[in-house]
Scaffold this active site. Structure first.
Site, PDB file in Angstrom:
ATOM      1  N   LYS A  43      -5.346   0.833  12.968  1.00 45.44           N
ATOM      2  CA  LYS A  43      -4.729  -0.396  12.442  1.00 45.44           C
ATOM      3  C   LYS A  43      -5.739  -1.388  11.841  1.00 45.44           C
ATOM      4  CE  LYS A  43      -1.172   0.091  12.347  1.00 45.44           C
ATOM      5  NZ  LYS A  43      -0.600   1.134  11.454  1.00 45.44           N
ATOM      6  N   HIS A  98     -10.339   8.470  13.688  1.00 43.76           N
ATOM      7  CA  HIS A  98     -10.344   7.299  14.575  1.00 43.76           C
ATOM      8  C   HIS A  98     -11.182   7.599  15.822  1.00 43.76           C
ATOM      9  CE1 HIS A  98      -7.308   5.084  12.448  1.00 43.76           C
ATOM     10  NE2 HIS A  98      -6.276   5.784  12.837  1.00 43.76           N
ATOM     11  N   SER A 128      -0.839  -5.687  14.619  1.00 41.22           N
ATOM     12  CA  SER A 128      -0.427  -4.610  13.723  1.00 41.22           C
ATOM     13  C   SER A 128      -0.020  -3.384  14.541  1.00 41.22           C
ATOM     14  CB  SER A 128      -1.593  -4.272  12.774  1.00 41.22           C
ATOM     15  OG  SER A 128      -1.254  -3.222  11.919  1.00 41.22           O
TER      16      SER A 128
HETATM   17  P1  A3P Z   1      -0.410  -5.125   9.105  1.00 41.04           P
HETATM   18  O1  A3P Z   1       0.371  -4.371  10.119  1.00 41.04           O
HETATM   19  O2  A3P Z   1      -1.106  -6.319   9.689  1.00 41.04           O
HETATM   20  O3  A3P Z   1       0.380  -5.460   7.892  1.00 41.04           O
HETATM   21  P2  A3P Z   1      -4.114   1.395   9.217  1.00 41.04           P
HETATM   22  O4  A3P Z   1      -4.105   1.958   7.845  1.00 41.04           O
HETATM   23  O5  A3P Z   1      -5.461   1.467   9.858  1.00 41.04           O
HETATM   24  O6  A3P Z   1      -3.040   1.984  10.063  1.00 41.04           O
HETATM   25  O7  A3P Z   1      -3.848  -0.168   9.107  1.00 41.04           O
HETATM   26  C1  A3P Z   1      -2.602  -0.660   8.718  1.00 41.04           C
HETATM   27  C2  A3P Z   1      -2.765  -2.127   8.360  1.00 41.04           C
HETATM   28  O8  A3P Z   1      -3.463  -2.190   7.098  1.00 41.04           O
HETATM   29  C3  A3P Z   1      -1.427  -2.826   8.162  1.00 41.04           C
HETATM   30  O9  A3P Z   1      -1.623  -4.168   8.606  1.00 41.04           O
HETATM   31  C4  A3P Z   1      -1.263  -2.738   6.653  1.00 41.04           C
HETATM   32  O10 A3P Z   1      -0.393  -3.697   6.107  1.00 41.04           O
HETATM   33  C5  A3P Z   1      -2.682  -2.949   6.179  1.00 41.04           C
HETATM   34  N1  A3P Z   1      -2.864  -2.419   4.807  1.00 41.04           N
HETATM   35  C6  A3P Z   1      -2.640  -1.171   4.369  1.00 41.04           C
HETATM   36  N2  A3P Z   1      -2.817  -1.097   3.040  1.00 41.04           N
HETATM   37  C7  A3P Z   1      -3.156  -2.352   2.631  1.00 41.04           C
HETATM   38  C8  A3P Z   1      -3.451  -2.930   1.355  1.00 41.04           C
HETATM   39  N3  A3P Z   1      -3.414  -2.217   0.236  1.00 41.04           N
HETATM   40  N4  A3P Z   1      -3.755  -4.251   1.315  1.00 41.04           N
HETATM   41  C9  A3P Z   1      -3.790  -5.001   2.443  1.00 41.04           C
HETATM   42  N5  A3P Z   1      -3.509  -4.507   3.679  1.00 41.04           N
HETATM   43  C10 A3P Z   1      -3.190  -3.186   3.775  1.00 41.04           C
END
Ligand code: A3P
Length: 284
Positions: A43, A98, A128
């Site tokens: 996340k 991860h 998140s």
């Molecule tokens: P939120 O849940 O705070 O919106 P991961 O990819 O490690 O699972 O992380 C997911 C988080 O990264 C989510 O946060 C998601 O919205 C954010 N995220 C993914 N793509 C993004 C982008 N292009 N710009 C900004 N945030 C992004």
């Protein structure tokens, strides 16, 4: 209800993961000098970095990111599916993970493979994760933010303690083959981050190609790209209303933590991350 698959004290998803493969990954996976690894605590914006790196490789052409699922473009080394894909792939590989430091392939540490490590304010990581895991069926599902907050501080969440994961990986921050990025900096100046990744990977992009990387890795573009927004996950692992791209902001924790939680978190952060230079964590 799903629980975790535990391997040497670290919780993994109980669907798509096997203890034998996690062990095999650490002990016998052969890292190649030309491999690129994207490593994060869950996340932290992992999929955002993956999308950017894919677009950098295709010089901004969206064809690849719009036709192949994100988990097949940069497979998860510790998962059953990803491990098989990676060991059978010839040439340079893009690898996601991860894994905590001590479970990562030993061969990496004597290779010239490059690693991009992304950090995010653990308070935002917590929020998140709470919203995401509440909608999935492959890890223990928290019934409330209060419960998840407690699990998180104890490290009883996917991939274990954020503090231990981050402390261990940050020990590599001076290595030439290690690029440290932060979600906050990437939000504030996305273009500079893309340039930093290009320099690190030895890629040169024309200004119009860089603009395309920026455009297709934006929050909105990724939210609409079904190859990247996790809408391809099947019903047996995710609820219909699961969203990967939820808010995409830095500081959302302020909308969810109570004052007492914020204070408790600060205290744990100070204690567990003591000794790191100030300025390493842009959100503090
Ligand atoms: P939120 O849940 O705070 O919106 P991961 O990819 O490690 O699972 O992380 C997911 C988080 O990264 C989510 O946060 C998601 O919205 C954010 N995220 C993914 N793509 C993004 C982008 N292009 N710009 C900004 N945030 C992004």
């Amino acid at each position: 209800m799903s629980d975790y698959l535990w391997f040497e004290g670290i919780p993994f998803p109980d669907v798509g993961f096997e203890k034998e493969i996690i062990k095999e990954t650490r002990d016998n996976f052969v890292m190649r000098d030309e491999d690129t690894v994207i490593l994060t605590y869950p996340k932290s914006g992992t999929n955002w970095v993956i999308e950017m790196v894919c677009l950098i490789q295709s010089k901004g052409d969206p064809n690849w990111i719009q036709s192949v699922p994100i988990w097949d473009r940069s497979p998860w080394i510790e998962s059953q599916r990803g491990y098989q894909k990676l060991i059978n792939k010839e040439g340079p590989r893009l690898i996601s993970s991860h894994l905590p430091f001590h479970l990562f392939p030993k061969s990496f540490f004597s290779s010239k493979a490059k690693m991009i490590y992304m950090i995010r304010n653990p308070r935002d990581v917590l929020v998140s994760g709470y919203f995401f895991w509440s909608k999935t069926k492959f890890v223990r599902s928290p019934e409330s933010m209060t419960t998840y907050f407690e699990w998180f501080l104890k490290g009883n969440v996917l991939c274990g303690s954020w503090f231990e994961h981050t402390r261990a990986w940050l020990s590599m921050r001076e290595s030439d083959n290690f690029l440290l990025l932060s979600y906050k900096d990437m939000k504030q100046d996305t273009k500079s981050t893309i340039k930093k990744i290009c320099d690190f990977l030895g890629k040169r992009l024309e200004p119009d190609e860089l603009d395309m990387v920026l455009k297709y890795s934006s929050f909105q573009a990724m939210k609409e790209n079904k190859m990247s927004n996790f809408s391809l996950l099947t019903k047996n692992v995710a609820a219909n209303d699961l969203v990967l791209l939820r808010k995409g902001m830095a500081g959302d924790w302020k909308n969810h933590f109570t004052v007492a939680q914020a204070e408790a978190f600060d205290e744990v952060f100070q204690e567990k991350m003591a000794g790191f230079p100030s300025g390493l964590f842009p959100w503090e």
